[in-house]
Every structure is written in structure tokens, then in C-alpha cells.
Design an enzyme around this catalytic site. Structure first.
Site, PDB file in Angstrom:
ATOM      1  N   HIS A 161      45.930  45.179  39.544  1.00 51.55           N
ATOM      2  CA  HIS A 161      46.792  45.570  38.424  1.00 51.55           C
ATOM      3  C   HIS A 161      47.138  47.056  38.483  1.00 51.55           C
ATOM      4  CE1 HIS A 161      45.549  41.775  36.487  1.00 51.55           C
ATOM      5  NE2 HIS A 161      46.577  41.953  35.678  1.00 51.55           N
ATOM      6  N   ASN A 192      39.273  47.472  44.056  1.00 52.58           N
ATOM      7  CA  ASN A 192      39.793  46.877  42.832  1.00 52.58           C
ATOM      8  C   ASN A 192      38.687  46.591  41.832  1.00 52.58           C
ATOM      9  OD1 ASN A 192      41.542  45.545  41.002  1.00 52.58           O
ATOM     10  ND2 ASN A 192      41.152  43.581  41.983  1.00 52.58           N
TER      11      ASN A 192
END
Length: 325
Positions: A161, A192
Site C-alpha cells: 500500500h 512491507n
């Protein structure tokens, strides 16, 4: 004829004092859905994802203002995209507004160039849950230029994201919008799920100290010196759509101090690779000029239009990996 999304983005830019032409907001916002395209494949399991139990979003929809919104960023829904525009945009190509963020999409890389969001205690509060969300294609992007879940499947990269889902608990739709594949980029799984995730948590924690926290995130493709002594920009692509894998990621934090005491600026660059969890995040602080030069974006000129006091936090150890300029 301009689409509603393009007209809306143009009006919002003008309201913020940005002089634009119709062409400057054309692109991803003006795309139309290609008929007969299959729905996105179910997401593959990875940290935090779940099967979608929400009704599907209408293709190409974007965030819209709630009644009573003002273009100056005041009295708006928590985290609404219009509020994120306060300090302008780093660039004006392919602007797209969502419920909770604004993005500039790069059709060449199949990822966003940048995503801006506004965080405060109100935007972080609510009953929204990511288990009701699912990664999906952005049908407002032309079929030739979009990424799909198949591109990521088996690639060894997470769908990282840019605007974080946990930043937008104030609205289920706002959280759901963060799962468009135009808001993610191929990210090393260890990065991540650890260091990048920790940096997102820091952004949220700063809402306790600052009035508003504006976060701009995006990919970087930086040169590296090779055996022949020359600099090259090399990056992997994944999937049949050749989604670009960034060499690095940046995150710029615009921190609004209470009582009009000005703005504090923090800018980070992290390599897209595993990072030892013992390495402090401050190690990745860089001067904002470093990101501006490497990305082709500009932050400071727009910020200075909205404040007379800007303090940049750039102190960092000298062992930070060098970024060639």
C-alpha cells in the site's frame, strides 16, 4: 467532453489556487472501463488481507465530497481527499481523487507516481475493517496501463500500500478505496510487513502530537553504479502487464503544528529490500531535495505557499546508503 471525475479534480485544483488546463487533469481520471473485462481475481493470502464481503465498487468511481465540505480543507470528513490537497500536488499528471486520498498515476510503470492522504485522530477512528476489503483492478485506468492481481501472483512481491488501509478507519469505503491496485506497488515482503509497516505506524502516532499529518508516498527508480563504473537505472518488471518494481520507496510527512506555529517536514527513502529491524527509521531520513531531484516532483514550493514557517528534519547518520543524484 470531460468526465465528471476530471471536472471535479480541476475544480478542486482551482479552488486551491492551482492554475491548470483541462489537459493537466486528463488521464487516469478520464479513462472509461473497457467492456467485457473480467473481475479481479481473489487476493492471494498475505498479511492482513481477507475475502471481500462488501458490495463491489462501481468501476471508476472516486471519492466525492460530503455535504458541507469546504475547499480550504476545513470542516470536511476526516481524511477526505479534498483535505489532502491543502499543500498542493507534487505534479499535475493523471490526477485521481478517491474517498480518502489523491493520487497521480503513471501508466508506464503501472503504479502511482505519488499518493497524498491526510491523517488525524478522527481519520484513524472508526469501525472499518480490512477483512471486508479486497485488492482489485482500477477500471478507471485503461486496460493497457493497469496492473492486475495476476501480475502479483507468484511474483515474490507483496502488493504494498502507498495510502495505508489502517489510516482510514473512519469510513469503510475510504478503507476499501486503498485496495485499488493503482494504490499499491510491488514491494519486498519483508519490507512491507516490517519496516514499511513500522513507518506507517509512526505516521499514525504523530497525529497525537500534530494537528494534521499529511503523508505523500511513492516509488523511486534510482541509479546504481555497476562494475564498469557507470550509473544505470535498472528495475524488474512483473506479470504480463510488466508492472515496474521500484528500487526504493519514499514517504514525505508534512506535519502541521497546533496554534499556527508552522509546518515540520520529514522525508524518508527506503530501499525495496529486506531491512534489519534493528535499524532505526531515522537512518532513512533524507533532505527533501533528494526526493525532489530523484522523482521529478516538487514539494517545498507548494508548502511555502501555505505557511511562513517550515522546519525540515534531516538529521541522520552518515551510514545511510548513498542516493546518486
Amino acid at each position: 467532453m470531460l468526465s465528471c471525475d476530471v471536472i471535479k479534480a480541476r475544480q478542486q485544483l482551482i479552488q486551491h489556487g492551482v492554475v491548470v488546463s483541462d489537459r493537466s487533469v486528463l488521464g487516469v481520471g478520464s479513462g472509461s472501463r473497457s467492456r467485457g473485462q473480467p473481475p479481479a481475481e481473489p487476493q492471494r493470502p498475505r498479511g492482513g488481507g481477507g475475502a471481500s464481503r462488501c458490495p463491489p465498487q462501481s468501476p471508476g468511481t472516486s471519492g466525492t465530497e460530503s455535504p458541507g465540505l469546504r475547499a480550504d480543507g476545513e470542516r470536511v470528513s476526516p481524511g477526505a481527499s479534498v483535505a489532502a490537497m491543502k499543500y498542493g500536488f507534487p505534479s499535475l499528471a493523471n490526477i485521481k481523487t478517491r474517498e480518502s486520498y489523491v493520487t497521480s498515476y503513471d501508466p508506464r510503470t503501472r503504479t502511482a507516481s505519488w499518493v497524498i492522504e491526510r491523517l488525524n485522530p478522527a481519520s484513524l477512528s472508526g469501525s472499518s475493517n480490512r477483512k471486508y476489503c479486497d485488492f482489485r483492478e482500477d477500471d478507471s485506468v485503461h486496460l493497457f496501463h493497469r496492473s492486475t492481481n495476476d501480475d502479483y501472483r507468484g511474483s515474490g512481491f507483496d502488493r504494498g500500500h502507498l495510502a495505508a488501509a489502517a489510516n482510514h478507519k473512519w469510513s469503510q469505503k475510504a478503507m476499501d478505496d486503498t485496495f485499488y491496485l493503482s494504490n499499491v506497488a510491488p514491494q519486498n515482503p519483508h519490507l512491507n510487513q516490517n519496516t514499511w509497516n513500522n513507518l506507517e505506524k509512526v505516521c499514525r502516532s504523530l497525529t497525537i502530537r500534530y494537528l494534521n499529518v499529511y503523508v505523500c508516498s511513492g516509488p523511486l527508480y534510482l541509479p546504481r553504479q555497476e562494475a564498469d563504473g557507470k550509473l544505470y537505472v535498472r528495475y524488474q518488471v512483473i506479470g504480463k502487464n510488466h508492472v515496474a518494481v521500484p528500487t526504493h520507496f519514499f514517504k514525505v510527512l508534512i506535519l502541521e503544528q497546533a496554534d499556527g506555529r508552522g509546518v515540520e517536514l520529514r522525508s524518508y527513502v527506503l530501499p525495496n529490500e529486506p531491512i534489519d529491524e534493528k535499524v532505526p527509521l531515522d537512518r532513512f531520513l533524507v533532505p527533501i531535495e533528494t526526493i525532489e531531484r530523484a522523482s521529478g516532483l516538487l514539494f517545498v514550493p507548494n508548502i511555502m505557499k501555505r505557511t511562513s514557517s517550515l522546519q525540515a528534519v534531516t538529521d541522520r547518520p552518515t551510514t545511510v546508503p548513498r542516493i546518486h543524484q
